[in-house]
Scaffold this motif. Structure first.
Motif, PDB file in Angstrom:
ATOM      1  N   VAL A  22       0.858  -1.193   0.000  1.00  0.00           N
ATOM      2  CA  VAL A  22       0.000   0.000   0.000  1.00  0.00           C
ATOM      3  C   VAL A  22       0.890   1.238   0.000  1.00  0.00           C
ATOM      4  O   VAL A  22       1.782   1.377   0.845  1.00  0.00           O
ATOM      5  CB  VAL A  22      -0.921   0.022   1.225  1.00  0.00           C
ATOM      6  CG1 VAL A  22      -1.782   1.277   1.220  1.00  0.00           C
ATOM      7  CG2 VAL A  22      -1.783  -1.229   1.254  1.00  0.00           C
ATOM      8  N   GLU A 181      -3.861   5.654   3.201  1.00  0.00           N
ATOM      9  CA  GLU A 181      -2.999   4.500   2.956  1.00  0.00           C
ATOM     10  C   GLU A 181      -2.823   3.669   4.219  1.00  0.00           C
ATOM     11  O   GLU A 181      -2.847   2.433   4.172  1.00  0.00           O
ATOM     12  CB  GLU A 181      -1.638   4.978   2.425  1.00  0.00           C
ATOM     13  CG  GLU A 181      -1.686   5.551   1.020  1.00  0.00           C
ATOM     14  CD  GLU A 181      -0.390   6.213   0.612  1.00  0.00           C
ATOM     15  OE1 GLU A 181      -0.196   6.443  -0.594  1.00  0.00           O
ATOM     16  OE2 GLU A 181       0.443   6.513   1.504  1.00  0.00           O
ATOM     17  N   GLU A 184      -5.834   1.588   4.780  1.00  0.00           N
ATOM     18  CA  GLU A 184      -5.856   0.424   3.901  1.00  0.00           C
ATOM     19  C   GLU A 184      -4.908  -0.659   4.412  1.00  0.00           C
ATOM     20  O   GLU A 184      -5.205  -1.853   4.338  1.00  0.00           O
ATOM     21  CB  GLU A 184      -5.492   0.841   2.481  1.00  0.00           C
ATOM     22  CG  GLU A 184      -5.452  -0.293   1.466  1.00  0.00           C
ATOM     23  CD  GLU A 184      -6.795  -0.969   1.259  1.00  0.00           C
ATOM     24  OE1 GLU A 184      -6.807  -2.116   0.782  1.00  0.00           O
ATOM     25  OE2 GLU A 184      -7.850  -0.357   1.585  1.00  0.00           O
TER      26      GLU A 184
END
Length: 323
Positions: A22, A181, A184
């Motif tokens: 990621v 990010e 995620e």
């Protein structure tokens, strides 16, 4: 215009890495550029920024050997190169290869290694060979070192010598991920722990495919005007007063001609990954900070003012007109 042979394999590898990791798109691209240019990468960042994961993912998408080496102050050169071991049954010495004989090496916390170990690593990086007991052994045709160092914790470390720093084709500085990010990352880790994470499989690149891609990269067109631009950018690190008075007060030493060669090679590789058979000025400007930031020496005044090498390179790119 696009290259005649589209780099499908590398496009798949890049996509595979980006779906596994990621963020850190810059690190992913720089790793691929390192593979395409026979270069080595120095990555600087605090622990936990997916440096090891990125290299493992790269190795997982290639049919190449991978080895992680954790450097410590008590290491000796034989720990990484291997050594001659006496075999009593045979009555002679037998060489036992060390971890450097793999193709992709993750050198974790390289600045914790003592000078003799760094010297052995330097021979492997520059000459692609290892000398033990007076015998020189050649490393695999595809050989890449990605070294990491922590920019914060300096206790028990040995600063890398300038000659070794110059052998790294790029120095990449990583920053923290954005909030989206990091969210995620959290969700993917939860899916992994629950056994719901999907595993993407891609055809592994062979050493022959990597060597063929390197030959294609070497034939990417670099216009003479861009060659002069590269020389001007690197030359500005040696004669900063010609371009800006403040630059003259920031720099003690400029980059060597090896930086010129590295900048041209990395720009070609970036164009290749973009599917072009020619280099654009944007390729050079994008890659220049990572190629040059570890090859210049800042003055005391610059360090006192908290000026970073990357800031100096960005100022040079502003002052030197692009074609």
């Amino acid at each position: 215009m696009t290259i005649s042979q589209t780099p499908v394999d590398f496009a798949q590898l890049k996509q595979h890495m980006q779906t596994t990791i990621v963020g850190q798109s810059k690190l992913v691209e720089r790793l691929l550029i390192g593979v395409l240019t026979e270069g080595h990468l120095l990555v600087e960042g605090v622990p936990g920024l997916a440096k090891t994961t990125a290299v493992r993912t790269l190795a997982g998408g290639m049919a190449l050997g991978f080895q992680r080496i954790q450097f410590t102050p008590d290491m000796i050169p034989g720990d990484i190169t291997g050594s001659d071991i006496f075999v009593p049954a045979d009555g002679h010495f037998r060489f036992v290869a060390g971890p450097l004989f793999q193709e992709i090496i993750l050198a974790d916390e390289i600045n914790r290694a003592p000078p003799k170990v760094q010297s052995a690593l330097l021979e492997a990086m520059q000459e692609q060979q290892i000398t033990v007991g007076g015998t020189t052994r050649v490393l695999p045709p595809v050989f890449m070192v990605m070294a990491t160092q922590n920019p914060i914790e300096q206790e028990g470390t040995y600063p890398l010598p300038e000659a070794q720093l110059d052998r790294f084709i790029m120095k990449v500085e990583l920053d923290y991920p954005s909030a989206d990010e990091e969210l995620e990352v959290l969700r993917r880790d939860t899916a992994r722990l629950q056994g719901a994470a999907a595993v993407s499989a891609i055809p592994a690149l062979s050493a022959a495919q990597v060597l063929a891609a390197r030959q294609t990269v070497n034939h990417i067109y670099l216009d003479q005007m861009l060659e002069r631009y590269i020389v001007a950018v690197v030359g500005a690190t040696r004669e900063p007063a010609r371009w800006d008075d403040s630059l003259a007060g920031w720099l003690n030493r400029g980059a060597s001609p090896r930086a010129t060669l590295a900048l041209a090679r990395c720009a070609r590789a970036r164009a290749y990954l973009a599917g072009r058979d020619f280099v654009e000025p944007g390729d050079i400007m994008d890659i220049a900070p990572d190629v040059l930031n570890h090859r210049i020496e800042l003055s005391f005044a610059a360090r006192a003012d908290a000026v970073r090498p990357r800031q100096v390179i960005e100022r040079i790119l502003e002052k030197v007109p692009a074609p």
